[in-house]
Design a protein around this motif. Structure first.
Motif, PDB file in Angstrom:
ATOM      1  N   VAL A 201       0.873  -1.175   0.000  1.00  0.00           N
ATOM      2  CA  VAL A 201       0.000   0.000   0.000  1.00  0.00           C
ATOM      3  C   VAL A 201       0.911   1.226   0.000  1.00  0.00           C
TER       4      VAL A 201
ATOM      5  N   TYR B  43      -2.876  -7.084   2.570  1.00  0.00           N
ATOM      6  CA  TYR B  43      -1.703  -6.280   2.255  1.00  0.00           C
ATOM      7  C   TYR B  43      -0.584  -6.580   3.255  1.00  0.00           C
TER       8      TYR B  43
ATOM      9  N   LEU C 201      -2.241  -1.092  -3.867  1.00  0.00           N
ATOM     10  CA  LEU C 201      -3.273  -0.123  -3.507  1.00  0.00           C
ATOM     11  C   LEU C 201      -2.586   1.214  -3.265  1.00  0.00           C
TER      12      LEU C 201
ATOM     13  N   PRO D 240      -5.925   0.216  -7.989  1.00  0.00           N
ATOM     14  CA  PRO D 240      -6.969   0.632  -7.047  1.00  0.00           C
ATOM     15  C   PRO D 240      -6.510   1.878  -6.298  1.00  0.00           C
TER      16      PRO D 240
ATOM     17  N   VAL E 108     -12.007  -3.782  -4.393  1.00  0.00           N
ATOM     18  CA  VAL E 108     -11.252  -3.203  -5.507  1.00  0.00           C
ATOM     19  C   VAL E 108     -11.652  -3.801  -6.851  1.00  0.00           C
TER      20      VAL E 108
END
Length: 218
Positions: A15, A45, A89, A147, A191
């Motif tokens: 992320v 994640y 992400l 995303p 997502v």
């Protein structure tokens, strides 16, 4: 066959959080909370990388060896393109959102003139302080098909820019959140439901904007 869960290393899913050249401690502070980090971990994640900009809120580093979310941070980088490409992400400030809102039409470019003027003033101030401008992380993210959660900085953004974020969220190209709603947005997000941002050649308009803002034409 035996349980392979312990023997197979979990796929790295990063992320990436970016605040650009802005001051957005509220976002940095929020993503560094136990609740948000646990929710990201629950979503699968493994790593959290935070570009914290000029803020004074310093995230807590973690190597993730104990099974928790690995956390790292930096202030600025000549380019965040590699971080965008490698991320699963992206959580971004809304500072350059206007660059991707129907950018291909001259009508909307005209509507965005007041915000372009404000960006020019902001960039000139940053440049005077030795801070280089980012490259429009939101536009790049959507073009990469990543995303994206856009977090509106209520201390810096006016209602119109917030409306732009909400408009793109309604079109299901991204998620829109505020620092206080980010945890819930992450918890609720799917997502796979996001729609690709329609591609097109925005180069002529982008060059015009770069010239007006004083950005390098590269």
């Amino acid at each position: 066959m035996g349980d392979s869960g312990d023997s197979v290393k979990q796929e790295k899913k990063v992320v990436f959080v970016t605040v650009g050249t802005t001051l957005f401690d509220a976002l940095v502070r929020t993503v560094d909370t136990k609740e948000v980090k646990q929710e990201l971990l629950r979503k699968g994640y493994t790593d959290l990388v935070i570009q914290m900009g000029r803020g004074s809120c310093t995230p807590t580093k973690c190597d993730g060896e104990d099974g928790s979310l690995a956390v790292d941070y930096f202030t600025f980088s000549p380019s965040i393109a590699d971080h965008l490409r490698s991320a699963s992400l992206i959580i971004s400030h809304a500072g350059k959102l206007l660059f991707i809102f129907d950018i291909r039409t001259t009508e909307n470019v005209g509507k965005m003139y007041p915000f372009l003027l404000q960006l020019r003033i902001t960039w000139q101030r940053n440049a005077a302080g030795g801070v280089k401008p980012g490259s429009g992380s939101i536009f790049e993210t959507l073009q990469l098909g990543k995303p994206l959660i856009v977090v509106v900085n209520e201390d810096l953004m006016d209602n119109h820019q917030s409306e732009l974020a909400e408009e793109l969220a309604e079109r299901k190209h991204l998620y829109c959140a505020h620092p206080q709603t980010l945890h819930q947005t992450i918890s609720d997000m799917n997502v796979e439901s996001l729609l690709p941002y329609p591609s097109g050649d925005a180069t002529p308009v982008a060059k015009l904007m770069n010239t007006f803002l004083g950005f390098p034409d590269d």
